[in-house]
Write a protein that holds these residues in place. Structure first.
Motif, PDB file in Angstrom:
ATOM      1  N   TYR A  60     -55.813  91.380  10.729  1.00  3.84           N
ATOM      2  CA  TYR A  60     -54.539  90.818  10.273  1.00  3.84           C
ATOM      3  C   TYR A  60     -53.761  90.204  11.438  1.00  3.84           C
ATOM      4  CZ  TYR A  60     -50.076  89.982   8.162  1.00  3.84           C
ATOM      5  OH  TYR A  60     -48.938  89.359   7.729  1.00  3.84           O
ATOM      6  N   SER A  61     -53.800  90.839  12.595  1.00  7.09           N
ATOM      7  CA  SER A  61     -53.102  90.296  13.768  1.00  7.09           C
ATOM      8  C   SER A  61     -53.635  88.920  14.139  1.00  7.09           C
ATOM      9  CB  SER A  61     -53.231  91.235  14.970  1.00  7.09           C
ATOM     10  OG  SER A  61     -52.525  92.419  14.740  1.00  7.09           O
ATOM     11  N   MET A  62     -54.946  88.764  14.099  1.00  4.11           N
ATOM     12  CA  MET A  62     -55.534  87.453  14.385  1.00  4.11           C
ATOM     13  C   MET A  62     -55.149  86.449  13.300  1.00  4.11           C
ATOM     14  SD  MET A  62     -56.725  88.005  17.277  1.00  4.11           S
ATOM     15  CE  MET A  62     -57.289  86.357  17.584  1.00  4.11           C
ATOM     16  N   SER A  63     -55.104  86.896  12.067  1.00  5.96           N
ATOM     17  CA  SER A  63     -54.694  86.024  10.963  1.00  5.96           C
ATOM     18  C   SER A  63     -53.253  85.575  11.144  1.00  5.96           C
ATOM     19  CB  SER A  63     -54.849  86.741   9.622  1.00  5.96           C
ATOM     20  OG  SER A  63     -56.171  87.141   9.422  1.00  5.96           O
ATOM     21  N   LEU A  64     -52.424  86.474  11.612  1.00 11.75           N
ATOM     22  CA  LEU A  64     -51.014  86.152  11.842  1.00 11.75           C
ATOM     23  C   LEU A  64     -50.879  85.088  12.927  1.00 11.75           C
ATOM     24  CD1 LEU A  64     -48.106  86.922  11.078  1.00 11.75           C
ATOM     25  CD2 LEU A  64     -48.217  88.703  12.803  1.00 11.75           C
ATOM     26  N   ILE A  65     -51.616  85.232  13.998  1.00 11.69           N
ATOM     27  CA  ILE A  65     -51.542  84.262  15.107  1.00 11.69           C
ATOM     28  C   ILE A  65     -52.052  82.894  14.666  1.00 11.69           C
ATOM     29  CG2 ILE A  65     -52.526  83.686  17.368  1.00 11.69           C
ATOM     30  CD1 ILE A  65     -52.416  86.798  17.905  1.00 11.69           C
ATOM     31  N   TRP A  66     -53.277  82.853  14.149  1.00 16.31           N
ATOM     32  CA  TRP A  66     -53.857  81.564  13.765  1.00 16.31           C
ATOM     33  C   TRP A  66     -53.166  80.980  12.532  1.00 16.31           C
ATOM     34  CZ3 TRP A  66     -56.232  79.798  17.719  1.00 16.31           C
ATOM     35  CH2 TRP A  66     -56.985  80.625  18.552  1.00 16.31           C
ATOM     36  N   GLY A  67     -52.759  81.840  11.603  1.00 15.54           N
ATOM     37  CA  GLY A  67     -52.044  81.363  10.413  1.00 15.54           C
ATOM     38  C   GLY A  67     -50.674  80.800  10.749  1.00 15.54           C
ATOM     39  N   SER A  68     -50.031  81.349  11.771  1.00 13.72           N
ATOM     40  CA  SER A  68     -48.740  80.811  12.215  1.00 13.72           C
ATOM     41  C   SER A  68     -48.910  79.397  12.745  1.00 13.72           C
ATOM     42  CB  SER A  68     -48.130  81.698  13.303  1.00 13.72           C
ATOM     43  OG  SER A  68     -47.826  82.961  12.783  1.00 13.72           O
ATOM     44  N   TYR A  69     -50.000  79.182  13.465  1.00 12.80           N
ATOM     45  CA  TYR A  69     -50.257  77.838  13.974  1.00 12.80           C
ATOM     46  C   TYR A  69     -50.531  76.876  12.811  1.00 12.80           C
ATOM     47  CZ  TYR A  69     -51.729  74.036  16.927  1.00 12.80           C
ATOM     48  OH  TYR A  69     -51.803  72.812  17.540  1.00 12.80           O
ATOM     49  N   LEU A  70     -51.365  77.305  11.881  1.00 14.83           N
ATOM     50  CA  LEU A  70     -51.627  76.480  10.696  1.00 14.83           C
ATOM     51  C   LEU A  70     -50.318  76.182   9.968  1.00 14.83           C
ATOM     52  CD1 LEU A  70     -53.484  75.131   8.608  1.00 14.83           C
ATOM     53  CD2 LEU A  70     -53.853  77.401   7.603  1.00 14.83           C
ATOM     54  N   GLY A  71     -49.464  77.178   9.847  1.00 14.48           N
ATOM     55  CA  GLY A  71     -48.181  76.979   9.189  1.00 14.48           C
ATOM     56  C   GLY A  71     -47.302  75.960   9.896  1.00 14.48           C
ATOM     57  N   GLN A  72     -47.319  75.976  11.220  1.00 15.63           N
ATOM     58  CA  GLN A  72     -46.524  74.997  11.966  1.00 15.63           C
ATOM     59  C   GLN A  72     -47.043  73.583  11.718  1.00 15.63           C
ATOM     60  OE1 GLN A  72     -43.915  77.210  12.395  1.00 15.63           O
ATOM     61  NE2 GLN A  72     -43.506  75.734  14.009  1.00 15.63           N
ATOM     62  N   LEU A  73     -48.355  73.447  11.581  1.00 19.71           N
ATOM     63  CA  LEU A  73     -48.905  72.132  11.254  1.00 19.71           C
ATOM     64  C   LEU A  73     -48.496  71.706   9.845  1.00 19.71           C
ATOM     65  CD1 LEU A  73     -52.499  72.374  12.783  1.00 19.71           C
ATOM     66  CD2 LEU A  73     -50.486  71.254  13.759  1.00 19.71           C
ATOM     67  N   LEU A  74     -48.476  72.645   8.922  1.00 22.12           N
ATOM     68  CA  LEU A  74     -48.028  72.334   7.557  1.00 22.12           C
ATOM     69  C   LEU A  74     -46.572  71.888   7.562  1.00 22.12           C
ATOM     70  CD1 LEU A  74     -49.691  75.290   5.608  1.00 22.12           C
ATOM     71  CD2 LEU A  74     -50.328  72.871   5.502  1.00 22.12           C
ATOM     72  N   LYS A  75     -45.753  72.573   8.338  1.00 22.07           N
ATOM     73  CA  LYS A  75     -44.342  72.181   8.439  1.00 22.07           C
ATOM     74  C   LYS A  75     -44.200  70.780   9.018  1.00 22.07           C
ATOM     75  CE  LYS A  75     -41.177  74.861   9.961  1.00 22.07           C
ATOM     76  NZ  LYS A  75     -40.283  75.804  10.593  1.00 22.07           N
ATOM     77  N   LYS A  76     -44.981  70.486  10.022  1.00 20.74           N
ATOM     78  CA  LYS A  76     -44.858  69.202  10.720  1.00 20.74           C
ATOM     79  C   LYS A  76     -45.400  68.028   9.909  1.00 20.74           C
ATOM     80  CE  LYS A  76     -45.792  67.037  15.181  1.00 20.74           C
ATOM     81  NZ  LYS A  76     -46.342  67.218  16.525  1.00 20.74           N
ATOM     82  N   TYR A  77     -46.550  68.221   9.241  1.00 16.93           N
ATOM     83  CA  TYR A  77     -47.222  67.089   8.607  1.00 16.93           C
ATOM     84  C   TYR A  77     -47.197  67.080   7.082  1.00 16.93           C
ATOM     85  CZ  TYR A  77     -48.940  66.299  13.302  1.00 16.93           C
ATOM     86  OH  TYR A  77     -49.016  66.064  14.654  1.00 16.93           O
ATOM     87  N   VAL A  78     -46.904  68.211   6.466  1.00 20.84           N
ATOM     88  CA  VAL A  78     -46.910  68.254   5.003  1.00 20.84           C
ATOM     89  C   VAL A  78     -45.488  68.269   4.447  1.00 20.84           C
ATOM     90  CG1 VAL A  78     -47.602  69.606   2.973  1.00 20.84           C
ATOM     91  CG2 VAL A  78     -49.169  69.378   4.910  1.00 20.84           C
ATOM     92  N   ASN A  79     -44.646  69.153   4.972  1.00 20.43           N
ATOM     93  CA  ASN A  79     -43.286  69.261   4.453  1.00 20.43           C
ATOM     94  C   ASN A  79     -42.365  69.853   5.527  1.00 20.43           C
ATOM     95  OD1 ASN A  79     -40.897  69.888   3.152  1.00 20.43           O
ATOM     96  ND2 ASN A  79     -41.857  70.801   1.364  1.00 20.43           N
TER      97      ASN A  79
END
Length: 134
Positions: A60-79
């Motif tokens: 879960y800790s690894m998911s949190l780290i990598w998922g946070s990065y994915l989320g930042q990309l979603l914020k920047k390029y999707v919405n």
């Protein structure tokens, strides 16, 4: 957390710059984790004997780290209106996710599924669908 992903990516020879191209590199990293987690019969037997299997908390800790990065990309390029929130969603307790009014994205959960399930939960297609539909 996304800054940790930037640092961890370097250990894989990747340079994350918050560009859309990073999605492909992120998918490669998650593929490595998924394959490593599944291992093979001998590797898994040795891990069990030496008690070095990753714990649920470590995954879960690894998911949190990598998922946070994915989320930042979603914020920047999707919405860009998406905001990180921690709230009750499914009746199982509070979870961290992205939200804009009634739209919710769960990049941390998606990364967890990618690690656990393998390529069937590819994040490139996940990202492309969200970008196209939202």
């Amino acid at each position: 957390m996304s800054e940790q992903a930037v640092e961890y990516a370097k250990t894989f020879g990747k340079s994350f710059t918050y560009s859309e191209d990073d999605i492909k590199d992120l998918e490669e990293i998650l593929d490595f984790y998924s394959k490593d987690l599944k291992g093979n019969l001998l590797k898994n037997l040795l891990r069990k004997m030496t008690k070095t299997m990753p714990t649920e908390n470590q995954i879960y800790s690894m998911s949190l780290i990598w998922g946070s990065y994915l989320g930042q990309l979603l914020k920047k390029y999707v919405n860009p209106k998406l905001c990180w929130v921690e709230e009750e969603v499914f009746g199982d307790g509070k979870i961290i996710h992205l939200k804009d009014e009634e739209v919710r994205f769960f990049p941390i959960d998606k990364v967890y599924k990618r690690i656990m399930n393998g390529s069937e939960d590819n994040i490139i297609s996940f990202y492309e669908v969200l970008k196209r539909d939202f």
